[in-house]
Design a protein around this motif. Structure first.
Motif, PDB file in Angstrom:
ATOM      1  N   LEU A  49     -10.897   0.496  -0.713  1.00  0.00           N
ATOM      2  CA  LEU A  49      -9.581  -0.055  -0.414  1.00  0.00           C
ATOM      3  C   LEU A  49      -8.465   0.587  -1.233  1.00  0.00           C
ATOM      4  O   LEU A  49      -7.297   0.243  -1.076  1.00  0.00           O
ATOM      5  CB  LEU A  49      -9.581  -1.574  -0.641  1.00  0.00           C
ATOM      6  N   ILE A  50      -8.829   1.514  -2.118  1.00  0.00           N
ATOM      7  CA  ILE A  50      -7.827   2.179  -2.952  1.00  0.00           C
ATOM      8  C   ILE A  50      -7.716   3.634  -2.531  1.00  0.00           C
ATOM      9  O   ILE A  50      -8.721   4.352  -2.438  1.00  0.00           O
ATOM     10  CB  ILE A  50      -8.193   2.085  -4.447  1.00  0.00           C
ATOM     11  N   THR A  51      -6.500   4.085  -2.246  1.00  0.00           N
ATOM     12  CA  THR A  51      -6.262   5.470  -1.833  1.00  0.00           C
ATOM     13  C   THR A  51      -5.314   6.154  -2.814  1.00  0.00           C
ATOM     14  O   THR A  51      -4.551   5.503  -3.527  1.00  0.00           O
ATOM     15  CB  THR A  51      -5.668   5.536  -0.420  1.00  0.00           C
ATOM     16  N   LEU A  52      -5.354   7.478  -2.822  1.00  0.00           N
ATOM     17  CA  LEU A  52      -4.515   8.293  -3.696  1.00  0.00           C
ATOM     18  C   LEU A  52      -3.705   9.265  -2.863  1.00  0.00           C
ATOM     19  O   LEU A  52      -4.241   9.953  -1.985  1.00  0.00           O
ATOM     20  CB  LEU A  52      -5.397   9.059  -4.692  1.00  0.00           C
ATOM     21  N   SER A  53      -2.393   9.326  -3.123  1.00  0.00           N
ATOM     22  CA  SER A  53      -1.534  10.271  -2.404  1.00  0.00           C
ATOM     23  C   SER A  53      -0.527  10.871  -3.377  1.00  0.00           C
ATOM     24  O   SER A  53      -0.356  10.394  -4.495  1.00  0.00           O
ATOM     25  CB  SER A  53      -0.808   9.565  -1.252  1.00  0.00           C
ATOM     26  N   ALA A  54       0.155  11.939  -2.920  1.00  0.00           N
ATOM     27  CA  ALA A  54       1.139  12.629  -3.752  1.00  0.00           C
ATOM     28  C   ALA A  54       2.517  12.019  -3.556  1.00  0.00           C
ATOM     29  O   ALA A  54       2.891  11.612  -2.453  1.00  0.00           O
ATOM     30  CB  ALA A  54       1.169  14.111  -3.405  1.00  0.00           C
ATOM     31  N   SER A  55       3.274  11.950  -4.625  1.00  0.00           N
ATOM     32  CA  SER A  55       4.613  11.359  -4.572  1.00  0.00           C
ATOM     33  C   SER A  55       5.594  12.288  -3.863  1.00  0.00           C
ATOM     34  O   SER A  55       5.560  13.503  -4.027  1.00  0.00           O
ATOM     35  CB  SER A  55       5.107  11.068  -5.988  1.00  0.00           C
ATOM     36  N   THR A  56       6.493  11.675  -3.081  1.00  0.00           N
ATOM     37  CA  THR A  56       7.590  12.419  -2.451  1.00  0.00           C
ATOM     38  C   THR A  56       8.937  11.937  -2.984  1.00  0.00           C
ATOM     39  O   THR A  56       9.986  12.304  -2.463  1.00  0.00           O
ATOM     40  CB  THR A  56       7.549  12.223  -0.920  1.00  0.00           C
TER      41      THR A  56
END
Length: 525
Positions: A49-56
């Protein structure tokens, strides 16, 4: 980054996550960013349930950093970590993940309501060091506020990683909190304290609520080891018991290593306080934390008139007996410049503030166990330590002195009396007098750690109880003070040897003496 054992523990915690959480990271190719990416990948692996993405977010100027929050398209979480939340701050990360997913915090419903009702925009920034044991409480409180109220944002900033900001804002003590760009507070703060500063009507509401409380059989003033022990012993007697404390845990919260608490080989102050608090909560004890006592009005000797304990917010609590267990605070040098540069180079907690002086020159004032231990700890962080002792010999244990003298970046000055702290916007040195020759000397340095003992917290008792010339409450072997029905225990009293284990014993004794006094007086509460 995380070993198998920690991963297993983390996975068990994250099983409580029931809704999607997104971590949004701002990373580059630097070494610290690589460490952060490794940590975040380890976290994400433990929950689907935890995802990682790059900041914009172009407005975010701190790299490496990451936000935590419920998954929402185009929105980053209101809780941000600028730095690796390891050490004492790892718990802050776990709680942020759980609470962002809706896991209920361990705070009262009225506190949650107070947080959610705050109006306006609040952008908090907290500068911490990963070795600071006071910082996580502040970080976790502000994270919770940001999670509960959409008008609040909070960023934890590792001062060692963002040294340019530390220098620019001249931060020389942690935790230091900024609100909307202005300094909000420094040092250990609890959730209630911060809410009181934001919600100006809270004190009046608290005073009214507290004054309406039913009278106590025994009211304990102070929530350290002596106060906690007194509360447990009193409550076990089945009598109405209350604790009113400025800070539950007291001075123990500022103690890192405890190695002489019998039956426990080693622990830390905050851990011991947590255990004390849990033990107290096992009984029907009314704990009134974050309340400063300003006056004691004794009752009558025959018990027909109740004593009153007056608080800073205007409340008055009634009780048949009182136990004073207010402990002690750091003794100050009382020299020119000390107050002016407090938090700007003058510090009292080497564990908390030491990392901010990495590679710099510092002094430790005091040659007892606390001073020598501080010098030893700091020697592994700073460039050079000069220890100044007023007497002609150090008073620390022999084993500590041997360790101190073995360190290459430590100097010891004996018969040295500090006479002035110097600086402009922050500390740049100190002046001391050689007590043998009478000559004055100056040391150029960037930090001063004061470790010269404790002062009893008994100012509010002057003129009410008999105090020693050192300000300690004078007690007899049964902890009775000069006023009938008022007892005292712990570091605020004339009992020699200020130790945690002794304070607990004295607190227990005070509760038994108070109970004995109650059964000998017939007046009802």
């Amino acid at each position: 980054m995380l070993d198998a054992n920690i991963k297993a523990q983390l996975k068990s915690y994250l099983e409580r996550v029931t809704q999607p959480i997104e971590i949004v990271a701002s990373l580059d190719e630097g070494a610290k960013s690589r460490e952060m990416r490794e940590l975040l990948n380890d976290v994400v692996e433990q929950s689907a349930l935890i995802t990682l993405s790059a900041s914009t977010d172009q407005a975010n100027t701190r790299t490496p950093s990451f936000s935590v929050g419920p998954k929402a398209a185009g929105k980053e979480g209101r809780v941000r970590f600028a730095g690796l939340p390891m050490g004492h701050e790892f718990t802050s990360l776990i709680l942020a993940l759980l609470q962002s997913a809706g896991y209920p915090p361990k705070v009262d419903a009225d506190v949650i309501e107070q947080i959610q009702s705050l109006e306006g925009e609040y952008n908090f920034e907290t500068y911490i060091s990963l070795s600071c044991h006071n910082c996580p409480d502040v970080v976790q409180a502000l994270n919770l506020m940001a999670i509960l109220n959409p008008n609040i944002r909070h960023t934890m900033i590792d001062g060692a990683l963002f040294q340019d900001e530390v220098e620019q804002r001249q931060i020389m003590a942690v935790p230091t909190v900024y609100l909307n760009g202005q300094e909000f507070g420094q040092g250990r703060m609890e959730l209630g304290e911060m809410l009181a500063k934001l919600d100006t009507g809270a004190a009046a509401r608290d005073a009214k609520k507290l004054s309406a409380k039913e009278a106590y059989d025994v009211l304990i003033v102070g929530g350290g080891p002596a106060g906690a022990a007194a509360a447990i012993y009193a409550a076990r007697k089945g009598i109405r018991t209350g604790i009113v404390a400025e800070r539950f845990g007291g001075q123990v919260m500022d103690t890192l290593a405890i190695e002489n608490f019998i039956s426990v080989k080693a622990t830390e102050g905050p851990k011991l306080v947590m255990a004390l608090e849990e033990h107290v909560k096992e009984y029907e004890v009314d704990v009134m934390n974050l309340q400063r006592v300003v006056k004691l009005v004794p009752g009558s000797e025959d018990g027909s008139q109740l004593a009153e304990v007056h608080l800073e917010n205007g409340a008055a609590l009634k009780t048949r007996t009182v136990i004073i267990a207010t402990g002690a605070r750091w003794r100050e040098m009382n020299v020119p410049g000390e107050q002016e540069f407090r938090g700007k180079g003058v510090a009292y907690c080497p564990h908390c503030d030491g990392p901010l002086f990495k590679g710099k020159r510092v002094a430790v004032i005091g040659g007892g166990n606390s001073g020598v231990e501080a010098a030893i700890d700091l020697a592994g962080i700073v460039g050079h330590v000069t220890l100044l002792e007023f007497d002609h010999d150090l008073r620390a244990d022999a084993v500590l002195q041997r360790k101190l003298y073995s360190l290459p970046n430590v100097s010891v000055l004996k018969s040295a009396q500090t006479t002035e702290v110097t600086g402009t916007e922050k500390v740049n040195g100190l002046v001391y007098k050689d007590r043998t020759s009478g000559e004055a000397h100056r040391l150029e340095l960037e930090g001063i750690f004061v470790q010269i003992g404790l002062l009893p917290n008994t100012d509010f008792l002057k003129g009410t109880l008999d105090l020693s010339r050192f300000g300690e409450v004078i007690i007899d072997p049964r902890t009775q003070t000069s006023v009938a029905g008022v007892f005292a225990a712990g570091d605020c009293t004339t009992v020699p040897y200020k130790q945690i284990v002794i304070a607990m014993g004295e607190g227990s004794k005070a509760a038994l003496s108070a109970f004995d006094h109650l059964i000998r007086t017939s007046a009802p509460a």
